[in-house]
Design an enzyme around this catalytic site. Structure first.
Site, PDB file in Angstrom:
ATOM      1  N   CYS A  57       4.657   9.372  24.071  1.00 62.45           N
ATOM      2  CA  CYS A  57       3.221   9.178  23.932  1.00 62.45           C
ATOM      3  C   CYS A  57       2.725   9.962  22.724  1.00 62.45           C
ATOM      4  CB  CYS A  57       2.494   9.686  25.170  1.00 62.45           C
ATOM      5  SG  CYS A  57       3.018   8.857  26.672  1.00 62.45           S
ATOM      6  N   GLU A 109       2.022   0.044   6.887  1.00 65.06           N
ATOM      7  CA  GLU A 109       1.683  -0.411   8.237  1.00 65.06           C
ATOM      8  C   GLU A 109       0.190  -0.683   8.393  1.00 65.06           C
ATOM      9  OE1 GLU A 109       3.336   3.091  10.140  1.00 65.06           O
ATOM     10  OE2 GLU A 109       1.404   3.442  11.080  1.00 65.06           O
ATOM     11  N   GLU A 132      12.606   5.537   1.074  1.00 68.41           N
ATOM     12  CA  GLU A 132      13.769   5.432   1.943  1.00 68.41           C
ATOM     13  C   GLU A 132      14.633   4.272   1.473  1.00 68.41           C
ATOM     14  OE1 GLU A 132      12.882   5.329   6.181  1.00 68.41           O
ATOM     15  OE2 GLU A 132      14.224   3.623   6.361  1.00 68.41           O
ATOM     16  N   HIS A 135      17.881  10.147   9.586  1.00 65.96           N
ATOM     17  CA  HIS A 135      17.694   9.811  11.004  1.00 65.96           C
ATOM     18  C   HIS A 135      18.957  10.040  11.816  1.00 65.96           C
ATOM     19  CE1 HIS A 135      14.676   7.613   8.686  1.00 65.96           C
ATOM     20  NE2 HIS A 135      13.883   7.963   9.687  1.00 65.96           N
ATOM     21  N   CYS A 195      13.835  11.198   3.890  1.00 69.39           N
ATOM     22  CA  CYS A 195      12.576  11.579   4.544  1.00 69.39           C
ATOM     23  C   CYS A 195      12.656  13.066   4.861  1.00 69.39           C
ATOM     24  CB  CYS A 195      12.393  10.740   5.818  1.00 69.39           C
ATOM     25  SG  CYS A 195      10.727  10.854   6.512  1.00 69.39           S
TER      26      CYS A 195
HETATM   27  N1  GLN Z   1       6.379  15.672   4.191  1.00 68.10           N
HETATM   28  C1  GLN Z   1       6.690  15.068   5.440  1.00 68.10           C
HETATM   29  C2  GLN Z   1       7.971  15.655   5.994  1.00 68.10           C
HETATM   30  O1  GLN Z   1       8.819  15.963   5.237  1.00 68.10           O
HETATM   31  C3  GLN Z   1       6.842  13.574   5.313  1.00 68.10           C
HETATM   32  C4  GLN Z   1       7.146  12.903   6.619  1.00 68.10           C
HETATM   33  C5  GLN Z   1       6.949  11.401   6.606  1.00 68.10           C
HETATM   34  O2  GLN Z   1       6.854  10.802   5.574  1.00 68.10           O
HETATM   35  N2  GLN Z   1       6.901  10.781   7.744  1.00 68.10           N
HETATM   36  O3  GLN Z   1       8.153  15.787   7.162  1.00 68.10           O
HETATM   37 ZN    ZN Z   2       9.367   9.682   5.292  1.00 68.22          ZN
END
Ligand code: GLN
Ligand code: ZN
Length: 768
Positions: free
Chosen positions: A529, A618, A678, A707, A739
């Site tokens: 959530c 999004e 990404e 990930h 990321c």
């Molecule tokens: N600066 C953020 C991090 O490194 C970026 C995260 C994201 O883009 N979702 O966590």
């Molecule tokens: Zn990211």
């Protein structure tokens, strides 16, 4: 209460007002409670949902809107579209279900989960059905019937909710080449017919078939299919069908939807109030119209008079018998109960007065029904007057309206969106100042948010450690992280974001115009959530938000320390947003607040500043025709947030998705000096887009997937970088992960970054 128009609820939240389902499921997965205990919790939740609606006098109460994980997965099981890899689990329905939802490992089994993706433009994620060419379907679960009977046994007549067959197919994915999933419709329809028949035999009168794709862009083939499929279903069942659309207007599909042989049509009048006239003009004489006037996507109190005006218009045309009052969509996307918000510090009564969660929305439906019915009681009329007073209060409240913010936003001129010079000139100055090597290395911002880091935050919140102690712990963690980055030789460092709970909440808590709930949870996926911030008023930044941390981190090193901010569109997208002004206006205000922060970071000596915009994509509207308008203001907001600095200051942005082929020109228009994206999972395939479109500035295509805990080898990274060189000139290539690293552990983070740096060195040698 005197009886007015029929009331209709499309769906209810299901995690429980105290997140009981989440807790029970996680306990069940951990082996701490039995299956019976989990089932009992689920039954209690369903009962409480139904009784709540019954007590409010709702006529069409949904069932089968409950789910242990996801309603699309429920339907996938109902029609027996179970991918082969789960065959060995078929003996146990619940085990099978959770294995499909989140994979299963252990006991000699190792199956991966089905894919998950966003449910239209919400933050809810559904499990994507998988189809093969020779797909078989067979009615494989009685969930809809069981829940109908369960309610019936409680004395409550319900309307089972099922995802319509075309939407179901469109939501899925072909898992092999050589066919279109829509070709499967003739195999699927008999299963739907059987499902409806079972409901009919159980005594159901109504069924709700959700076909939100009718409110999207669909081609002629799909349009034809709608006609054929619903004619067929009409032949197959005596159940009365309410066909629901939501999240957008019917627009060009109005005639199609209105002409389908169903008993009632539901439209979303919150998202698309302008569609009412066209629908009224097209609706045949025997069909009822369900007016979605109470917002299923946001937390604001309904403007009852505004809704009554829409209802009156429909009644004038169709007669009161054929007009229903409804939530615009399922209430899945809003929290349960505003009355649980008791902390005045967090949510002041003055603001709470403007809000409504699911329980309150159900009351609004009942009240609208009574008021529209013509013989409303004095009490109802008084409630209407109170509602109008609350709405008027909100419209003029000093809590919301900040003249200085409005003036500043209005005074923004075209030059405020532009950097002083074009990229080539800026790049030359930045090169002279930053003196970075070829293939400069950096990370996306966060470093591991370990158990310890999170425990410090929890302790600080509970008062178990002082603010000073908490600050010390964070500073030490930051210092260690800066030192380690220096040691391994990263070029542009970050402070690690240890002080942040969440990339939006952290800023929301410091901005004016935001507030927070304590229990305003909405389901994101499965047992997960989120509790989105609430943007209620004009946004401004009273004091700097990140400058101290960035300054501190920069004081520890000679290398450039990257300032780290969340961009205006992402802050907007991941919050509940005020509905009394266009989203574009709210975003502009946020952009100005971020701009102040950017300028302050620059003044504090920060030379590189990253403004994350992972949510820009999004936010794209569901209808293609609206894309350009959205992208215009979204990109402008980013530019406004970034453009206050000197040429020498390098602006980065980051986006964590790999599909932006269709919007690449707009991404380029953001004019960030560097964009990190990404791409490692797609083996740089995403870079194809740069073959046709010459992206003008610098790019860091993520060289490994954060990930997973897997550590990429040096060779893997060098070969990805060589691939990238085919698309992006060497002097504009950066080297970075996909990321942020906050969800990773230190061990794999260190190993992966060390390899990443070795790869960068290797390439520098090759290109010297
Ligand atoms: N600066 C953020 C991090 O490194 C970026 C995260 C994201 O883009 N979702 O966590
Ligand atoms: Zn990211």
């Amino acid at each position: 209460m005197s009886k007015g128009l029929k009331t209709n609820v499309l769906g209810f939240p299901r995690v429980g007002a105290g997140r009981e389902l989440k807790k029970a499921e996680e306990a069940f997965w951990a082996g701490k409670i039995t299956r019976d205990e989990l089932e009992a919790t689920a039954r209690d939740l369903r009962k409480s949902n139904w009784q709540r609606q019954q007590a409010a006098g709702i006529d069409l109460i949904p069932s089968n809107d409950f789910s242990f994980y996801d309603q699309v997965l429920d339907q996938t099981l109902a029609v027996g579209a179970i991918p082969e890899r789960y065959n060995s689990l078929k003996g146990d329905a619940l085990e099978l279900y959770f294995a499909m939802a989140h994979g299963q490992q252990g006991n000699g089994k190792d199956v991966i989960a089905m894919e998950m993706t966003k449910w239209f433009d919400t933050n809810y994620h559904y499990i994507v059905p998988e189809f093969v060419k020779d797909q078989h379907f067979a009615l494989s679960s009685n969930k809809a019937v069981d829940e109908y009977k369960e309610a019936k046994a409680l004395g409550i007549e319900t309307k089972p909710v099922i995802i319509g067959p075309i939407t179901f197919l469109l939501l899925g994915k072909e898992k092999e080449a050589g066919f279109s999933r829509l070709d499967l419709i003739d195999r699927l329809l008999p299963v739907y017919a059987a499902q409806l028949k079972a409901l009919e035999e159980a005594g159901a009168q109504w069924v709700q078939l959700d076909e939100p794709f009718l409110a999207l862009d669909i081609d002629d083939q799909v349009k034809k299919l709608y006609v054929r499929v619903y004619q067929e279903l009409r032949r197959q069942t005596r159940l009365k069908i309410v066909l629901t659309t939501y999240f957008s207007g019917l627009l060009d599909n109005t005639g199609l939807a209105a002409g389908l042989p169903v008993d009632a049509l539901h439209i979303d009048l919150v998202r698309a109030p302008q569609q009412l006239d066209a629908v009224l003009a097209e609706l045949p004489a025997n069909v009822a119209l369900s007016l979605g006037v109470v917002d299923g996507r946001n937390i604001w109190k309904n403007n009852l008079q505004q809704s009554l005006d829409l209802i009156a218009k429909a009644v004038a045309r169709l007669g009161a018998d054929r007009v229903w009052v409804a939530g615009s969509s399922s209430f899945l996307h809003v929290p349960y109960d505003l009355e649980q918000e008791k902390n005045e510090q967090k949510l002041p009564a003055a603001i709470k007065r403007w809000m409504a969660f699911t329980y309150q929305k159900v009351q609004e439906l009942a009240l609208l029904s009574e008021l529209a019915g013509g013989s409303a009681s004095g009490a109802a009329k008084q409630q209407l007057a109170q509602n109008q007073a609350d709405i008027a209060d909100r419209a003029s409240s000093a809590l919301i309206h900040d003249a200085a913010v409005k003036q500043r936003a209005a005074a923004v001129s075209t030059k405020d969106y532009d950097r002083l010079s074009a990229y080539p000139e800026r790049a030359a100055k930045q090169r002279a100042r930053l003196k970075l090597p070829l293939f400069p290395t950096t990370t996306i911002g966060s470093f591991p948010q370990t158990k310890e880091v999170r425990s410090w935050r929890a302790k600080a919140r509970k008062g178990e450690i002082t603010a000073a102690e908490y600050d010390r712990l964070l500073k030490d963690e930051t210092a260690r992280t800066v030192r380690w980055q220096e040691e391994i030789g990263l070029d542009v460092l970050v402070h690690g974001e240890f002080e942040r709970n969440d990339m939006v909440e952290y800023f929301g808590e410091q901005l004016k115009g935001f507030t927070f709930t304590q229990n305003g949870w909405v389901q994101s996926y499965g047992s997960r959530c989120v509790k989105p911030p609430v943007i209620f008023g004009d946004v401004s930044r009273p004091v700097p938000m990140t400058v101290e941390w960035s300054k501190y981190a920069q004081s520890l090193t000679q290398k450039p320390m990257k300032g780290m901010l969340t961009g205006p569109v992402t802050i907007l997208e991941w919050s509940f947003v005020r509905n009394d002004q266009p989203r574009s206006e709210t975003t502009k205000q946020i952009a100005l607040a971020i701009r102040d922060e950017v300028v302050d970071l620059e003044s504090a000596g920060i030379q590189v500043i990253q403004i994350d915009e992972p949510a820009i994509r999004e936010g794209l509207p569901l209808r293609h025709a609206e894309w350009d308008a959205y992208l215009k203001w979204a990109v402008d907001s980013f530019r406004l947030s970034a453009a206050g600095v000197k040429d020498e200051t390098q602006i980065h942005t980051h986006m964590c998705y790999s599909e932006f082929n269709d919007i690449i020109e707009h991404i380029a228009r953001m004019d960030a000096d560097v964009i990190t994206i990404e791409c490692s999972r797609s083996q740089m395939e995403l870079l194809d887009v740069f073959r046709d479109f010459r992206y003008p500035n610098e790019i860091g295509p993520g060289v490994y997937d954060i990930h997973s805990a897997r550590v990429p080898s040096v060779d893997e990274i060098t070969s990805l970088l060589r691939k990238a060189q085919a698309y992006i000139p060497t002097e504009r290539l950066w080297v970075n992960p996909d990321c942020g690293l906050k969800t990773r552990g230190w061990e794999e983070t260190k190993a992966a970054l060390v390899n990443m740096l070795a790869a960068a060195k290797q390439l520098r040698k090759e290109n010297a």
